[in-house]
Scaffold this active site. Structure first.
Site, PDB file in Angstrom:
ATOM      1  N   LYS A 265       0.836  -1.211   0.000  1.00  6.25           N
ATOM      2  CA  LYS A 265       0.000   0.000   0.000  1.00  6.25           C
ATOM      3  C   LYS A 265       0.864   1.252   0.000  1.00  6.25           C
ATOM      4  CE  LYS A 265       0.965   1.022   4.483  1.00  6.25           C
ATOM      5  NZ  LYS A 265       1.653   2.276   4.930  1.00  6.25           N
TER       6      LYS A 265
ATOM      7  N   GLY B 118       9.645  -0.993   4.711  1.00  6.15           N
ATOM      8  CA  GLY B 118       9.728   0.055   3.704  1.00  6.15           C
ATOM      9  C   GLY B 118       8.581   1.036   3.709  1.00  6.15           C
ATOM     10  N   GLY B 119       7.649   0.899   4.672  1.00  6.83           N
ATOM     11  CA  GLY B 119       6.529   1.820   4.728  1.00  6.83           C
ATOM     12  C   GLY B 119       5.397   1.466   3.782  1.00  6.83           C
TER      13      GLY B 119
ATOM     14  N   GLY C 276       4.579  -6.741   5.704  1.00  5.06           N
ATOM     15  CA  GLY C 276       4.260  -7.711   6.753  1.00  5.06           C
ATOM     16  C   GLY C 276       2.765  -7.820   6.990  1.00  5.06           C
ATOM     17  N   SER C 277       2.074  -6.694   6.901  1.00  2.00           N
ATOM     18  CA  SER C 277       0.621  -6.701   7.052  1.00  2.00           C
ATOM     19  C   SER C 277      -0.039  -7.464   5.909  1.00  2.00           C
ATOM     20  CB  SER C 277       0.093  -5.267   7.101  1.00  2.00           C
ATOM     21  OG  SER C 277       0.599  -4.583   8.226  1.00  2.00           O
TER      22      SER C 277
ATOM     23  N   ASP D  73      -2.411  -1.930   9.774  1.00  2.00           N
ATOM     24  CA  ASP D  73      -2.486  -1.997   8.317  1.00  2.00           C
ATOM     25  C   ASP D  73      -3.063  -3.308   7.797  1.00  2.00           C
ATOM     26  OD1 ASP D  73      -1.382   0.531   8.119  1.00  2.00           O
ATOM     27  OD2 ASP D  73       0.660  -0.196   7.755  1.00  2.00           O
TER      28      ASP D  73
END
Length: 309
Positions: free
Chosen positions: A17, A106-107, A111-112, A145
Site C-alpha cells: 500500500k 519500507g513503509g 508484513g501486514s 495496516d
C-alpha cells in the site's frame, strides 16, 4: 467454503500500500498516535502458499532483502495463522511459504499483507468459512495496516488506521516507487515526529486533536485526477523520515525534477512514491530514475486486497 483436501496448496496474493495522505495526531498516554489516512493498494504483491503440516511454520524468500524477516512467532503471517486457529477451534498445522516483493520495513505494509494473506489462505485451507467482516476483526488484532491489506482498493483509515471506510476512486493512478535495501523502524520514525514537533512547536503549532483526511484528497480520488491528487499528497511522517535519512530528500528532488507530478515518503519510509500523469509518463520516470542509480518500480492502483489466486 468447503474443507480443502490435505494435498491442496492454497495460493493467496496480497498487495502493498501507499498512504496518499497521512495526518498524525498527538502521542497518547499509551505511546500510540491516532491517525487519519487514505490508503491505496498497489500492484506490488506478496505471495503466500499454505499447505497442511503438523505444526505452524513459515519459510520466507523473495526479490527484496529478507535478512531481518523472522520465521518464528514474531512473523505476522505465523501469528495470523495461530490467531485464526485459536478463534475457530482448528487443531491443524500449516506451512506458510512466503515470497516477498514488497520492501521489508519500507513503509508499504508488506508484513501486514503477509498476515492478511495468511488469514485468507488458512481460512480456505482449513474450511473455516469466515466472512470478510469476521476476518477483518481478526486482522485488526494483528496490526493497523492488516485490515486494509485484506480489503484493498482505496480506503480511509482512522483511529490507529484500522477503522476503515472504503473510498471511491475512479480510474487508475500510476506510481513509480524508489525502494531501499535499508528499512526504517516505524516506532523510531514516530518518536522522531514527536521530537520534531516539540522542537518546532512555535512554528508548526500543536498536533491535531482529531486527525482527518483532507477533503481535497477524497475529491481527487473520486475524480480519478492525478494532478489534483498530486497537489493534495501529504504525510506527517515525511519530515521525521527525512531527518533520519537525509538521502531521501535528494531522491525526492531527483524524481520531481524528472517529471513526477509529486513525490512522497510512503508511510514511515524509506520507500518513496512518485505520482505520474499516466502509464507512459510513469515508464519514462522509471527509466530516468533507474539511469540515475535508483531502484525504481512502476506500479498502479487501486488493486484488490488479499485474494486466492
Amino acid at each position: 467454503m468447503t474443507l480443502a483436501s490435505s494435498s491442496e496448496r492454497v495460493h493467496v496474493r496480497a498487495p502493498g500500500k501507499i498512504n496518499v495522505f497521512l495526518e498524525v495526531g498527538d502521542v497518547q498516554d499509551d505511546g500510540y498516535h491516532d491517525v487519519a489516512t487514505a490508503y491505496q493498494a498497489v500492484s506490488l504483491y506478496e505471495d503466500l502458499w499454505a499447505s497442511d503440516a503438523d505444526e505452524i511454520t513459515a519459510h520466507v524468500s523473495g526479490s527484496v532483502a529478507i535478512g531481518d524477516v523472522p520465521v518464528d512467532d514474531r512473523n505476522l503471517a505465523v501469528r495470523a495463522a495461530r490467531l485464526l486457529a485459536g478463534a475457530t477451534g482448528v487443531d491443524r498445522g500449516v506451512h506458510l511459504e512466503i515470497r516477498k516483493s514488497v520492501p521489508v520495513a519500507g513503509g508499504m505494509g508488506g508484513g501486514s499483507a503477509d498476515a492478511a494473506a495468511a488469514l485468507v489462505a488458512c481460512d480456505a485451507l482449513w474450511g473455516t468459512g469466515l466472512s470478510t467482516a469476521e476476518l477483518a476483526r481478526l486482522a485488526a488484532r494483528l496490526g493497523a495496516d492488516v485490515p486494509f491489506a485484506l480489503l484493498g482498493g482505496t480506503a480511509v483509515g482512522t483511529g490507529r488506521g484500522d477503522e476503515l471506510s472504503p473510498a471511491l476512486a475512479r480510474g487508475r493512478f500510476d506510481w513509480v516507487l524508489v525502494v531501499s535495501d535499508e528499512g526504517m523502524s516505524t516506532p523510531v520514525v514516530y518518536g522522531e515526529l514527536d521530537a520534531h514537533r516539540a522542537r518546532h512547536l512555535v512554528d508548526i503549532g500543536p498536533a491535531p486533536r482529531q486527525p482527518r483526511v483532507d477533503p481535497d484528497v477524497l475529491h481527487a480520488l473520486r475524480q480519478g485526477d492525478p494532478g489534483m491528487l498530486a497537489a493534495a499528497l501529504r504525510n506527517d511522517l515525511q519530515a521525521p523520515a527525512l531527518l533520519l535519512r537525509p538521502d531521501l530528500g535528494a531522491a525526492l528532488e531527483t524524481g520531481e525534477k524528472a517529471g513526477a507530478l509529486a513525490g512522497i515518503v510512503s508511510g514511515s519510509g524509506p520507500t518513496l512514491a512518485f505520482l505520474a500523469a499516466d502509464d507512459a509518463a510513469a515508464l519514462d520516470l522509471q527509466i530516468t530514475l533507474s539511469a540515475a542509480g535508483f531502484s525504481a518500480l512502476h506500479v498502479h492502483g487501486p488493486v484488490s486486497g488479499a485474494r486466492v489466486v
